[in-house]
Design an enzyme around this catalytic site. Structure first.
Site, short mmCIF file in Angstrom:
data_model
loop_
_atom_site.label_atom_id
_atom_site.label_comp_id
_atom_site.label_asym_id
_atom_site.label_seq_id
_atom_site.Cartn_x
_atom_site.Cartn_y
_atom_site.Cartn_z
N ARG A 59 0.83 -1.21 0.00
CA ARG A 59 0.00 0.00 0.00
C ARG A 59 0.86 1.27 0.00
NH1 ARG A 59 -3.48 2.96 4.09
NH2 ARG A 59 -5.11 3.88 2.78
N HIS A 106 0.61 4.22 -2.80
CA HIS A 106 0.41 5.63 -2.48
C HIS A 106 1.59 6.49 -2.91
CE1 HIS A 106 -3.19 5.34 0.52
NE2 HIS A 106 -3.30 4.49 -0.48
N VAL A 127 1.13 9.54 -6.59
CA VAL A 127 1.41 10.97 -6.41
C VAL A 127 2.80 11.29 -7.00
CG1 VAL A 127 1.62 12.83 -4.71
CG2 VAL A 127 0.02 10.94 -4.31
N ASP A 154 8.51 7.82 -6.80
CA ASP A 154 9.71 8.62 -6.56
C ASP A 154 10.02 8.77 -5.07
OD1 ASP A 154 7.63 10.15 -5.70
OD2 ASP A 154 8.06 11.89 -6.97
N ASN A 168 -3.33 9.02 4.05
CA ASN A 168 -2.08 8.48 4.57
C ASN A 168 -1.94 8.57 6.09
OD1 ASN A 168 -1.37 8.04 1.91
ND2 ASN A 168 -0.05 9.84 1.74
N PRO A 187 -7.70 7.52 -4.25
CA PRO A 187 -9.15 7.31 -4.13
C PRO A 187 -9.56 6.87 -2.72
CG PRO A 187 -8.15 5.49 -5.33
CD PRO A 187 -7.05 6.47 -5.05
N HIS A 208 -6.55 -5.95 -2.13
CA HIS A 208 -7.33 -6.02 -0.89
C HIS A 208 -7.62 -7.47 -0.50
CE1 HIS A 208 -8.83 -1.57 -1.14
NE2 HIS A 208 -7.55 -1.67 -0.85
N THR A 209 -6.84 -8.37 -0.97
CA THR A 209 -6.92 -9.77 -0.56
C THR A 209 -6.09 -10.02 0.69
OG1 THR A 209 -6.80 -12.06 -1.32
CG2 THR A 209 -4.96 -10.64 -1.92
N ASP A 229 -9.60 -9.49 4.02
CA ASP A 229 -10.08 -10.81 3.60
C ASP A 229 -10.05 -11.74 4.81
OD1 ASP A 229 -10.50 -13.37 2.70
OD2 ASP A 229 -8.69 -13.46 1.46
N SER A 251 -8.42 -15.51 4.54
CA SER A 251 -6.97 -15.73 4.48
C SER A 251 -6.31 -14.35 4.57
CB SER A 251 -6.58 -16.45 3.18
OG SER A 251 -7.16 -15.82 2.05
C1 HEM Z 1 -9.37 0.94 -5.75
C2 HEM Z 1 -9.19 1.96 -4.95
C3 HEM Z 1 -8.69 1.79 -3.54
C4 HEM Z 1 -9.25 2.29 -2.44
C5 HEM Z 1 -10.51 3.15 -2.36
C6 HEM Z 1 -8.46 1.85 -1.31
C7 HEM Z 1 -8.70 2.19 0.01
C8 HEM Z 1 -8.08 1.59 1.08
C9 HEM Z 1 -8.37 1.90 2.48
C10 HEM Z 1 -9.35 2.94 2.95
C11 HEM Z 1 -7.62 1.06 3.24
C12 HEM Z 1 -7.60 0.99 4.77
C13 HEM Z 1 -6.75 2.09 5.34
C14 HEM Z 1 -6.89 2.23 6.84
O1 HEM Z 1 -7.73 1.57 7.46
O2 HEM Z 1 -6.15 3.03 7.43
C15 HEM Z 1 -6.85 0.23 2.35
C16 HEM Z 1 -5.98 -0.75 2.74
C17 HEM Z 1 -5.15 -1.41 1.87
N1 HEM Z 1 -5.01 -1.16 0.53
FE1 HEM Z 1 -6.24 -0.09 -0.62
N2 HEM Z 1 -7.44 1.08 -1.78
C18 HEM Z 1 -7.52 1.03 -3.14
C19 HEM Z 1 -6.62 0.42 -4.00
C20 HEM Z 1 -5.50 -0.26 -3.57
C21 HEM Z 1 -4.44 -0.70 -4.44
C22 HEM Z 1 -4.35 -0.44 -5.93
C23 HEM Z 1 -3.54 -1.35 -3.65
C24 HEM Z 1 -2.24 -1.98 -4.02
C25 HEM Z 1 -1.89 -2.34 -5.23
C26 HEM Z 1 -4.08 -1.35 -2.31
C27 HEM Z 1 -3.52 -1.99 -1.23
C28 HEM Z 1 -4.05 -1.98 0.04
C29 HEM Z 1 -3.56 -2.85 1.10
C30 HEM Z 1 -2.54 -3.96 0.93
C31 HEM Z 1 -4.24 -2.48 2.27
C32 HEM Z 1 -4.01 -3.04 3.68
C33 HEM Z 1 -2.83 -2.29 4.27
C34 HEM Z 1 -2.39 -2.73 5.66
O3 HEM Z 1 -2.85 -3.73 6.19
O4 HEM Z 1 -1.53 -2.01 6.24
N3 HEM Z 1 -5.25 -0.64 -2.29
N4 HEM Z 1 -7.14 0.60 1.06
#
Ligand code: HEM
Ligand SMILES: *[C@@H]1O[C@H](CO)[C@@H](O)[C@H](O)[C@H]1NC(C)=O
Ligand SMILES: *[C@@H]1O[C@H](CO)[C@@H](O)[C@H](O)[C@H]1NC(C)=O
Length: 329
Positions: free
Chosen positions: A61, A65, A69, A73, A93, A162, A192-193, A247, A250
């Site tokens: 993640r 991020h 942006v 970089d 963030n 987003p 998000h798996t 998820d 798993s």
């Molecule tokens: C499609 C649009 C996306 C939205 C709206 C979104 C939003 C979010 C949000 C709100 C969280 C939780 C943050 C928190 O609770 O502080 C999250 C977690 C996460 N996102 Fe996304 N995300 C998106 C796309 C992606 C993409 C493209 C990736 C990576 C290629 C990604 C990887 C992750 C991962 C791995 C987590 C868990 C992080 C952790 O456990 O520390 N997300 N996302």
């Protein structure tokens, strides 16, 4: 500089290998200047995941991020200073991104082996790749040669990254503006798996989706009760920062379970669930295809990560090789 074409192919449907992407980043870039770079990053990620299995998700993640942006970089790694507001305190963030200390540890080992040679941006790209493969996911080649930004953009982070309340019809154009197709969005969302999220991003779906005091009807009834138990009504006070699994089946594995979840009303965010529940959306068929074919998902995920990793890198004499990922030199 003229962009060369990108050759991507799947080996046994699992490993995607990319040579000369974008004409600027280069496979084997550190072959002679830092020959053990990839081993150092891999070892660092293996240790970090051994201490905390969630770290693979957190680093992926962080990389996402960063790339969204100004490109990949390492702008996201810059601390605020009295004269500079970085991206760390942007809405998406703040109190959310984690894993900075893992990148620091790897950077310090890389500096010991080859001082002043490898950018924080390349380390982050490699670490994200290794976290996915160490969690059971695919592996892809990461070209080298990214350089570190000398600034970041709080404003751009707030504008471009987003949010989870976006429904698919709003989500697709946001990504399209960054060069990603509809299929890319479905593939990227598969990240998000694994990993975890805070209750504050699902409270609306659990208690008051449309302002009538009722939950989101696209949520599976059983999953709704489980989530309500984990995330008590915010009017009861607190609990916004309680963590739930993205998820639950798993939580630390990179697999295609995410898509299966969506088909059963078990997507956590609106941005996830509407990929499948918005029946008129072109994303529905793609969710089905990935749920049925994990090899297809792995090979497409590798390709889309190469695309993400190649968003506007600084190369050549642009930017710098930061000594410390937190600050410009
Ligand atoms: C499609 C649009 C996306 C939205 C709206 C979104 C939003 C979010 C949000 C709100 C969280 C939780 C943050 C928190 O609770 O502080 C999250 C977690 C996460 N996102 Fe996304 N995300 C998106 C796309 C992606 C993409 C493209 C990736 C990576 C290629 C990604 C990887 C992750 C991962 C791995 C987590 C868990 C992080 C952790 O456990 O520390 N997300 N996302
Ligand atoms: C880097 O090393 C690999 C493995 O030895 C080799 O296949 C590749 O051609 C080298 N690339 C460069 C740019 O030197
Ligand atoms: C649900 O949200 C609406 C609009 O924001 C608000 O007026 C209403 O009081 C909320 N209902 C409950 C039960 O929280």
């Amino acid at each position: 500089m003229e962009a060369k074409s990108c050759f991507v192919w799947a080996v046994m449907g699992m490993i995607t290998c990319c040579v000369t992407v974008d004409g600027e980043l280069q496979a084997g870039f550190y072959n002679t200047s830092c020959p053990y770079l990839e081993d150092i990053v891999y070892d660092g990620m293996q240790q970090a995941i051994g201490r905390d299995a969630r770290m693979a998700a957190s680093i992926l993640r962080l990389f996402f991020h960063d790339c969204l942006v100004q490109g990949c970089d390492a702008s996201v790694l810059l601390d605020d200073t009295p004269s500079f507001q970085g991206e760390k305190n942007a809405g998406p963030n703040a109190n959310s991104l984690r894993g900075f200390e893992v990148i620091d540890e790897i950077k310090s080992n890389v500096e010991d082996a080859c001082p002043g040679t490898v950018s924080c941006a390349d380390i982050l790209a490699l670490a994200a790749r290794d976290g996915v493969s160490l969690s059971g996911g695919p592996r892809w080649e990461v070209g080298g040669g990214r350089r570190d930004a000398r600034s970041g953009s709080l404003e751009e982070a707030n504008r471009v990254i987003p949010g989870p309340f976006l429904q698919v019809d709003k989500l697709l154009p946001r990504f399209q503006a960054l060069g990603f197709t509809t299929q890319d969005v479905v593939t990227l969302s598969g990240a998000h798996t694994f990993g975890q999220a805070r209750c504050l991003f699902v409270h609306n779906r659990l208690y008051n989706m449309t302002g009538d005091g009722k939950p989101d009807t696209t949520l599976n009834k059983y999953y709704l009760r489980v989530l309500q138990g984990q995330c008590p009504d915010q009017s009861g006070g607190g609990g916004e920062n309680t963590l739930v699994m993205l998820d639950p089946y798993s939580p630390n594995d990179f697999d295609n379970r995410y898509y299966f979840n969506l088909m059963y009303g078990r997507g956590l965010f609106s941005s996830d669930q509407t990929l499948y529940s918005t029946t008129s959306s072109p994303t529905v068929q793609l969710v089905r295809a990935y749920a049925q074919n994990s090899r297809l998902f792995f090979s497409d995920f590798s390709s889309v990560m190469v695309k993400l990793a190649n968003l506007h890198p600084l190369t050549g004499s642009q930017g710098e090789i930061r000594h410390n990922c937190h600050f410009i030199n």
